[in-house]
Design an enzyme around this catalytic site. Structure first.
Site: not given
Length: 226
Positions: A45, A49, A118, A121
């Site tokens: 995650e 991002d 989450d 990502e």
């Protein structure tokens, strides 16, 4: 590693088949079911991002070569925020393949905005680790679809937009109330309800009250537009 039937079908939905299926399994593994032999998706995650941010920054600069940084920043935020990631995750039914502990399953974890965002990502990072930036970029742009093209209207702050909607109709400003708070102190999840004076309302979830208020306002605007 052989994938389950559900995860194998999921590869078709995202348009990427993994050379390293273990990356997909890890991306879909929430901390609530992780163990020493089954790592969770938090590190992916973190990476995803950043990959998403790079892809969207490139896409925005390519789509509007004259825009100043002050114009690009709110568009960028609208494209990479957790609510948008969760929205994309719902479109590909990511929740159906999330690996969750019993407590998260019972409390509706497959529908929670924070968990879906989450995992989305983490999925981006898994594709990046599996096949490189070009593959990750291709998947992100495919799944985000026309959001880059219409981001100007999406970049408005949802709470401000909802208040303007109410004021334009002679209504009092919307009110926000905490409907629920869950999760440990170091990783809380707030559920906020946004409500208009006529009783119409919607809820949103996020790791902070402010973000949850934005999510609730965005959800209510979507209902009003609908």
């Amino acid at each position: 590693m052989k994938l389950s039937r559900e995860l194998d079908a999921f590869q078709d939905r995202i348009g990427h088949r993994f050379a390293r299926p273990d990356l997909l399994v890890r991306a879909m593994t929430h901390a609530s079911i992780a163990s020493d032999t089954r790592p969770d998706n938090q590190r992916l995650e973190f990476l995803g991002d950043r990959v998403l941010g790079l892809v969207m920054a490139e896409a925005l600069m390519g789509s509007d070569k004259e825009a100043a940084e002050g114009q690009l920043a709110p568009r960028f935020n609208a494209l990479v925020r957790k609510e948008t990631c969760a929205e994309v995750a719902r479109e590909i039914d990511l929740g159906a393949v999330l690996k969750l502990g019993k407590s998260e399953q019972v409390t509706g974890g497959r529908r929670k905005m924070a968990l879906l965002g989450d995992a989305m990502e983490a999925l981006i990072a898994a594709v990046y680790r599996d096949a490189g930036l070009d593959a990750a970029r291709a998947m992100v742009l495919r799944l985000w679809g026309d959001r880059v093209a219409r981001v100007e209207s999406d970049a408005r702050d949802p709470k401000t937009a909802l208040q303007e909607w109410a004021q334009a109709r002679g209504m009092k400003p919307p009110v926000y109330a905490v409907a629920d708070r869950s999760g440990p102190d170091h990783a809380p999840v707030f559920r906020i309800r946004a409500e208009l004076a006529d009783g119409r309302g919607a809820e949103g979830e996020a790791p902070s009250k402010r973000a949850a208020e934005q999510a609730a306002a965005s959800a209510l605007l979507a209902e009003l537009d609908g």
